[in-house]
Design a protein around this motif. Structure first.
Motif, PDB file in Angstrom:
ATOM      1  N   PHE A   1     -12.383   9.390  -2.810  1.00 32.43           N
ATOM      2  CA  PHE A   1     -11.106   9.646  -3.463  1.00 32.43           C
ATOM      3  C   PHE A   1     -11.079   9.050  -4.878  1.00 32.43           C
ATOM      4  CE2 PHE A   1      -6.841   7.888  -4.365  1.00 32.43           C
ATOM      5  CZ  PHE A   1      -6.266   9.068  -4.800  1.00 32.43           C
TER       6      PHE A   1
ATOM      7  N   ARG B   1      -4.102   8.804   9.047  1.00 32.42           N
ATOM      8  CA  ARG B   1      -2.653   8.611   8.949  1.00 32.42           C
ATOM      9  C   ARG B   1      -1.970   9.355  10.088  1.00 32.42           C
ATOM     10  NH1 ARG B   1       1.182  10.557   3.933  1.00 32.42           N
ATOM     11  NH2 ARG B   1       0.727  12.579   4.870  1.00 32.42           N
TER      12      ARG B   1
ATOM     13  N   CYS C   1      -7.021  13.563  -0.648  1.00 34.25           N
ATOM     14  CA  CYS C   1      -5.834  12.938  -0.029  1.00 34.25           C
ATOM     15  C   CYS C   1      -5.714  13.435   1.415  1.00 34.25           C
ATOM     16  CB  CYS C   1      -4.530  13.311  -0.733  1.00 34.25           C
ATOM     17  SG  CYS C   1      -4.473  13.169  -2.524  1.00 34.25           S
TER      18      CYS C   1
ATOM     19  N   CYS D   1      -8.334  12.243   4.080  1.00 31.06           N
ATOM     20  CA  CYS D   1      -8.084  10.895   4.600  1.00 31.06           C
ATOM     21  C   CYS D   1      -6.843  10.879   5.497  1.00 31.06           C
ATOM     22  CB  CYS D   1      -7.943   9.887   3.466  1.00 31.06           C
ATOM     23  SG  CYS D   1      -7.837   8.193   4.097  1.00 31.06           S
ATOM     24  N   HIS D   2      -5.798  11.575   5.095  1.00 28.79           N
ATOM     25  CA  HIS D   2      -4.584  11.591   5.924  1.00 28.79           C
ATOM     26  C   HIS D   2      -4.866  12.195   7.299  1.00 28.79           C
ATOM     27  CE1 HIS D   2      -1.877  11.459   2.083  1.00 28.79           C
ATOM     28  NE2 HIS D   2      -2.374  10.281   2.400  1.00 28.79           N
TER      29      HIS D   2
ATOM     30  N   THR E   1       4.625   1.541   9.831  1.00 22.54           N
ATOM     31  CA  THR E   1       3.438   2.085   9.175  1.00 22.54           C
ATOM     32  C   THR E   1       2.917   3.304   9.920  1.00 22.54           C
ATOM     33  OG1 THR E   1       1.142   1.626   8.558  1.00 22.54           O
ATOM     34  CG2 THR E   1       1.971   0.455  10.483  1.00 22.54           C
ATOM     35  N   ARG E   2       2.281   4.196   9.174  1.00 18.18           N
ATOM     36  CA  ARG E   2       1.619   5.356   9.791  1.00 18.18           C
ATOM     37  C   ARG E   2       0.105   5.171   9.791  1.00 18.18           C
ATOM     38  NH1 ARG E   2       4.235   9.996   6.351  1.00 18.18           N
ATOM     39  NH2 ARG E   2       2.934  11.404   7.566  1.00 18.18           N
TER      40      ARG E   2
ATOM     41  N   ARG F   1       0.833  -1.210   0.000  1.00 10.97           N
ATOM     42  CA  ARG F   1       0.000   0.000   0.000  1.00 10.97           C
ATOM     43  C   ARG F   1       0.869   1.262   0.000  1.00 10.97           C
ATOM     44  NH1 ARG F   1      -1.794  -1.819   5.986  1.00 10.97           N
ATOM     45  NH2 ARG F   1      -0.511  -0.415   7.234  1.00 10.97           N
ATOM     46  N   GLN F   2       2.009   1.214   0.734  1.00  9.08           N
ATOM     47  CA  GLN F   2       2.879   2.395   0.756  1.00  9.08           C
ATOM     48  C   GLN F   2       3.460   2.658  -0.636  1.00  9.08           C
ATOM     49  OE1 GLN F   2       5.615   1.426   3.943  1.00  9.08           O
ATOM     50  NE2 GLN F   2       4.294   2.339   5.510  1.00  9.08           N
TER      51      GLN F   2
ATOM     52  N   TRP G   1      -5.939  -0.115  -1.139  1.00  8.68           N
ATOM     53  CA  TRP G   1      -6.916  -0.610  -0.156  1.00  8.68           C
ATOM     54  C   TRP G   1      -6.742  -2.090   0.150  1.00  8.68           C
ATOM     55  CZ3 TRP G   1      -7.011   4.110   0.504  1.00  8.68           C
ATOM     56  CH2 TRP G   1      -7.126   4.989  -0.571  1.00  8.68           C
TER      57      TRP G   1
ATOM     58  N   PHE H   1       0.847   4.386  -2.708  1.00  3.72           N
ATOM     59  CA  PHE H   1       0.727   5.806  -2.337  1.00  3.72           C
ATOM     60  C   PHE H   1       1.926   6.615  -2.845  1.00  3.72           C
ATOM     61  CE2 PHE H   1      -2.115   4.280   1.281  1.00  3.72           C
ATOM     62  CZ  PHE H   1      -3.262   4.871   0.796  1.00  3.72           C
ATOM     63  N   SER H   2       3.130   6.022  -2.763  1.00  4.78           N
ATOM     64  CA  SER H   2       4.327   6.745  -3.240  1.00  4.78           C
ATOM     65  C   SER H   2       4.214   7.038  -4.730  1.00  4.78           C
ATOM     66  CB  SER H   2       5.596   5.920  -3.026  1.00  4.78           C
ATOM     67  OG  SER H   2       5.780   5.677  -1.683  1.00  4.78           O
TER      68      SER H   2
HETATM   69  C1  HEC Z   1      -8.685   6.770   2.088  1.00  4.32           C
HETATM   70  C2  HEC Z   1      -7.449   7.225   2.691  1.00  4.32           C
HETATM   71  C3  HEC Z   1      -6.323   7.801   1.900  1.00  4.32           C
HETATM   72  C4  HEC Z   1      -6.370   8.513   0.726  1.00  4.32           C
HETATM   73  C5  HEC Z   1      -7.584   8.918  -0.074  1.00  4.32           C
HETATM   74  C6  HEC Z   1      -5.013   8.829   0.395  1.00  4.32           C
HETATM   75  N1  HEC Z   1      -4.151   8.342   1.330  1.00  4.32           N
HETATM   76 FE1  HEC Z   1      -2.157   8.538   1.337  1.00  4.32          FE
HETATM   77  N2  HEC Z   1      -2.038   7.336   2.955  1.00  4.32           N
HETATM   78  C7  HEC Z   1      -3.115   6.858   3.683  1.00  4.32           C
HETATM   79  C8  HEC Z   1      -2.639   6.064   4.788  1.00  4.32           C
HETATM   80  C9  HEC Z   1      -3.489   5.380   5.834  1.00  4.32           C
HETATM   81  C10 HEC Z   1      -1.232   6.062   4.704  1.00  4.32           C
HETATM   82  C11 HEC Z   1      -0.243   5.350   5.645  1.00  4.32           C
HETATM   83  C12 HEC Z   1       0.090   3.984   5.044  1.00  4.32           C
HETATM   84  C13 HEC Z   1       1.098   3.221   5.875  1.00  4.32           C
HETATM   85  O1  HEC Z   1       2.066   3.838   6.391  1.00  4.32           O
HETATM   86  O2  HEC Z   1       0.946   2.011   5.992  1.00  4.32           O
HETATM   87  C14 HEC Z   1      -0.898   6.870   3.533  1.00  4.32           C
HETATM   88  C15 HEC Z   1       0.402   7.101   3.118  1.00  4.32           C
HETATM   89  C16 HEC Z   1       0.753   7.930   2.078  1.00  4.32           C
HETATM   90  C17 HEC Z   1       2.116   8.228   1.682  1.00  4.32           C
HETATM   91  C18 HEC Z   1       3.390   7.677   2.319  1.00  4.32           C
HETATM   92  C19 HEC Z   1       3.745   6.355   1.633  1.00  4.32           C
HETATM   93  C20 HEC Z   1       4.982   5.699   2.239  1.00  4.32           C
HETATM   94  O3  HEC Z   1       5.904   5.412   1.462  1.00  4.32           O
HETATM   95  O4  HEC Z   1       5.019   5.478   3.454  1.00  4.32           O
HETATM   96  C21 HEC Z   1       2.042   9.098   0.632  1.00  4.32           C
HETATM   97  C22 HEC Z   1       3.194   9.713  -0.136  1.00  4.32           C
HETATM   98  C23 HEC Z   1       0.633   9.334   0.374  1.00  4.32           C
HETATM   99  N3  HEC Z   1      -0.119   8.605   1.269  1.00  4.32           N
HETATM  100  C24 HEC Z   1       0.156  10.144  -0.625  1.00  4.32           C
HETATM  101  C25 HEC Z   1      -1.186  10.232  -0.974  1.00  4.32           C
HETATM  102  C26 HEC Z   1      -1.675  11.021  -2.073  1.00  4.32           C
HETATM  103  C27 HEC Z   1      -0.802  11.881  -2.973  1.00  4.32           C
HETATM  104  C28 HEC Z   1      -3.015  10.846  -2.107  1.00  4.32           C
HETATM  105  C29 HEC Z   1      -4.003  11.436  -3.051  1.00  4.32           C
HETATM  106  C30 HEC Z   1      -3.648  11.512  -4.450  1.00  4.32           C
HETATM  107  C31 HEC Z   1      -3.360   9.956  -1.012  1.00  4.32           C
HETATM  108  N4  HEC Z   1      -2.220   9.608  -0.355  1.00  4.32           N
HETATM  109  C32 HEC Z   1      -4.655   9.547  -0.733  1.00  4.32           C
HETATM  110  C33 HEC Z   1      -4.431   7.091   3.416  1.00  4.32           C
HETATM  111  C34 HEC Z   1      -4.922   7.709   2.279  1.00  4.32           C
END
Ligand code: HEC
Length: 154
Positions: A111, A149, A141, A144-145, A91-92, A35-36, A79, A39-40
């Motif tokens: 989202f 997060r 983003c 949700c954070h 994890t965060r 998942r990370q 997800w 997101f990256s």
């Molecule tokens: C529905 C919730 C949700 C949405 C929407 C979301 N995030 Fe996140 N994001 C999280 C969570 C929870 C984490 C922590 C994951 C972990 O550390 O395990 C995270 C972590 C991250 C990280 C850090 C990844 C890493 O390497 O640790 C980044 C960068 C990030 N999100 C960017 C984004 C961006 C850009 C968007 C929108 C385009 C977005 N996220 C949308 C919940 C979300």
């Protein structure tokens, strides 16, 4: 560029097919890394869009379309990595993801909708539409954070 997009779209489609079966991670760390990573990648494709939306970079409609399409595909991926028992470790993720999962899932649905809108706006070729959709998506983003997060790595 068009050809490149079709290739990468096919690759991402394959990936999202894999995402469905990726529920069975061998270890919790793998689910977290999965998942990370998603997101990256999202961040990496949002950054150039943000630069165009704020005028820090000149508007390149073809590049914007590619980035926005990638974000819209990626929006389906993280997800599957939020399996139970992965709130601990590197994890965060906040525990509320599992204790208030209806709200977390709603954030994810909102989202995905925002990201689909971003892709649509980018394909219109209108910079104003892109600016608007970029703002909606990055607010999603952030929303949700803020709720799910942790601010700092623990
Ligand atoms: C529905 C919730 C949700 C949405 C929407 C979301 N995030 Fe996140 N994001 C999280 C969570 C929870 C984490 C922590 C994951 C972990 O550390 O395990 C995270 C972590 C991250 C990280 C850090 C990844 C890493 O390497 O640790 C980044 C960068 C990030 N999100 C960017 C984004 C961006 C850009 C968007 C929108 C385009 C977005 N996220 C949308 C919940 C979300």
């Amino acid at each position: 560029m068009k050809r490149l997009f079709h290739l990468s779209a096919a690759a991402v489609l394959l990936l999202s097919g894999a995402a469905a079966s990726a529920q069975h991670f061998a270890k919790p760390e793998e689910a977290i890394a999965y998942r990370q990573s998603a997101f990256s990648l999202m961040q990496a494709h949002m950054t150039p869009l943000g630069a165009m939306a704020t005028g820090k970079a000149s508007y390149d409609p073809a590049a914007a379309r590619l980035h926005a399409d990638v974000v819209a595909y990626l929006a389906h991926l993280p997800w599957a990595g939020f399996v139970p028992g992965t709130d601990k470790g590197d994890t965060r993720a906040r525990p509320e993801i599992w204790t208030d999962s209806a709200r977390f899932q709603q954030e994810a649905v909102d989202f995905r909708q925002a990201a689909a809108g971003l892709s649509k706006a980018a394909s219109s070729g209108q910079l104003d539409a892109l600016k608007q959709a970029f703002s909606t998506t990055s607010q999603s983003c952030k929303s949700c954070h803020d709720a799910f997060r942790h601010k700092q790595s623990r």
